[in-house]
Enzyme design. Structure first.
Site, PDB file in Angstrom:
ATOM      1  N   GLU A  36       0.834   0.153   4.992  1.00 18.81           N
ATOM      2  CA  GLU A  36      -0.238   1.147   4.846  1.00 18.81           C
ATOM      3  C   GLU A  36      -1.578   0.490   4.584  1.00 18.81           C
ATOM      4  OE1 GLU A  36      -2.852   4.288   3.223  1.00 18.81           O
ATOM      5  OE2 GLU A  36      -2.298   2.423   2.262  1.00 18.81           O
TER       6      GLU A  36
ATOM      7  N   ASP B 194       3.915  -1.358   0.172  1.00 18.55           N
ATOM      8  CA  ASP B 194       3.018  -2.525   0.193  1.00 18.55           C
ATOM      9  C   ASP B 194       1.817  -2.246  -0.716  1.00 18.55           C
ATOM     10  OD1 ASP B 194       2.006  -0.581   2.032  1.00 18.55           O
ATOM     11  OD2 ASP B 194       0.769  -2.098   3.006  1.00 18.55           O
TER      12      ASP B 194
END
Ligand SMILES: [Zn+2]
Length: 456
Positions: free
Chosen positions: A155, A90
């Protein structure tokens, strides 16, 4: 493995690497943006595809209530060490979009850098691990260690589902060492290993007197003022040498060896640059320690905010009922957050006058992390960096914390090596994120050699 062959193989693949990475970058996997759900799944699939193509086995996504985690493994090295590689697919949001010189999801070469969101943090670095693995197969070399991979898609929004996943898959993820490539080097062509992170203990301290603000004419002078008491307490938290004045605060702090302090002193550092970055007038801190030492090997106590009483426009004559301070303490090995919070509380109870009520509300905490520089995995990483970059790596610590590191260390009981190839000025969370391409290619070589050095 013949390192010269490895090096020319990686060099011969540069264009293909860029094409493949650009395809992954094109997927707009912004975890903070809930309208990108489909992109998150697509990106997890793209990562799985790259893993399978590289030769990684048992690749599968694990669904969570959020974005999928992708797992894969290659367990054919018998008793040799098992390495768990962590990364994230991400990325951060891209706004303000107008500040990007080229579109954030179109990887663009400019000078020695590749520009795109995720190029450095962390798609580029995740990709480097997959290509390091792939190189062994392409060169008909046996993979020297057992490898496991776990890549998450949350994250940048706090790794919400990572910890429960690790807890419920302890056996699957069991490893001798965890490697994370998601940090920055100290500077260009300055190979760096980060081996320590500070921990944190956070609390809220309140001093109160009555349940309501009192008239300062009717009560002033005859009742203790909570704001005065809080100010007095705050002023007593440090001594005049910049040390935290809480008794036993330093009891568990590991004294850093002469060698380690020399290693820190070897780093290029200038007060001027540090002051420019901070905008501050002068450096300050615990007597007897350098700035980097104050940031990395010494604990701190900071009041983050203080409030109480009347702060509006004009005048109001009161004795405030309550005053509050938010306090954070950065901890170093082997301090324990619970114990430090306890020491803080007893010190406050000891110095607070009986005229007021003090309360300490514990908020969040995290433990410091350290992988000793003589740990075999750190030595292997150091040797690999030295081989590729032609110079001994710098050993640094971080003044902040990286929650994933603790999660792995605490749940799996495995040391974590932070082998990052980014640079501090690569705008990892800002417009015009980029990665220095030499680090990108050299990182692939370094990781392959690191895997091999680990097996020796
Ligand atoms: Zn990252």
């Amino acid at each position: 493995m013949d390192y010269t062959k490895l090096s020319s193989y990686v060099d011969s693949r540069k264009q293909e690497y860029l094409n493949e990475l650009s395809r992954m970058i094109r997927i707009e996997s912004i975890s903070a943006d809930l309208s990108k759900k489909v992109e998150m799944v697509r990106c997890a699939e793209a990562v799985s595809g790259l893993m399978r193509e590289a030769g990684i086995e048992n690749v599968k996504p694990f669904e969570t209530e959020g974005n999928p985690l992708v797992y894969g493994e290659y367990i054919h090295a018998g008793d040799n060490p098992t390495v768990l590689v962590y990364g994230h697919y991400d990325v951060q949001p891209v706004d303000p979009l107008s500040e990007w010189e080229t579109p954030p999801f179109e990887a663009t070469m400019r000078g020695d850098d590749l520009y795109a969101r995720g190029s450095s943090d962390d798609k580029g670095q995740l990709f480097m691990h997959l290509k390091a693995f792939e190189a062994f197969g392409k060169l008909n070399e046996k993979i020297p260690v057992n490898l496991k991979y776990i890549f998450e898609g949350e994250e940048e929004i706090g790794s919400i589902h990572l910890e429960p996943f690790i807890r419920s898959h302890k056996d699957l993820l069991k490893a001798d060492v965890v490697v994370i490539s998601d940090t920055a080097m100290y500077g260009r062509d300055m190979p760096t290993i980060c081996y320590g992170l500070r921990g944190m203990a956070y609390l809220e301290l309140s001093v109160s007197n009555s349940t309501i603000d009192l008239h300062s004419g009717s009560f002033g002078g005859a009742i203790e003022n909570p704001v005065h008491v809080l100010a007095d307490i705050v002023s007593r938290l440090h001594d005049r040498y910049g040390r935290v004045a809480i008794p036993h605060f330093y009891d568990d702090v590991v004294e850093v060896s002469k060698e380690e302090r020399e290693e820190i002193a070897r780093l290029p550092y200038s007060d001027g640059e540090f002051l420019r970055q901070s905008g501050a007038l002068a450096t300050y801190g615990e007597y007897g320690f350098s700035t980097n030492e104050r940031l990395w090997i010494r604990p701190t106590l900071d009041v983050n905010g203080i409030y109480g009483g009347f702060t509006g426009e004009g005048a109001k004559t009161i004795i405030p009922s309550k005053a509050t301070a938010k306090v954070s303490m950065r901890l170093v090995p082997n301090q324990k957050s619970e114990k430090i919070l306890g020491l803080f509380e007893s010190f406050i109870n000891q110095i607070a006058p009986p005229t007021v009520k003090v309360t300490v509300k514990k908020m969040h905490s995290g433990e410091p992390a350290l992988t000793p520089i003589d740990h075999p995995a750190v030595k292997a990483a150091s040797a690999a960096l030295e081989h590729v970059f032609g110079r001994k790596p710098y050993f640094i610590r971080e003044g902040g914390s990286i929650p994933e590191v603790l999660t792995f260390q605490q749940i799996l009981g495995a040391p974590v090596v932070l082998l990052g190839f980014g640079l501090p000025d690569e705008n990892s969370h800002a417009p015009n994120e980029h990665i220095y391409l030499r680090h990108f290619y050299d990182g692939i070589k370094t990781l392959a050699i690191f895997y091999e050095k680990l097996s020796m």
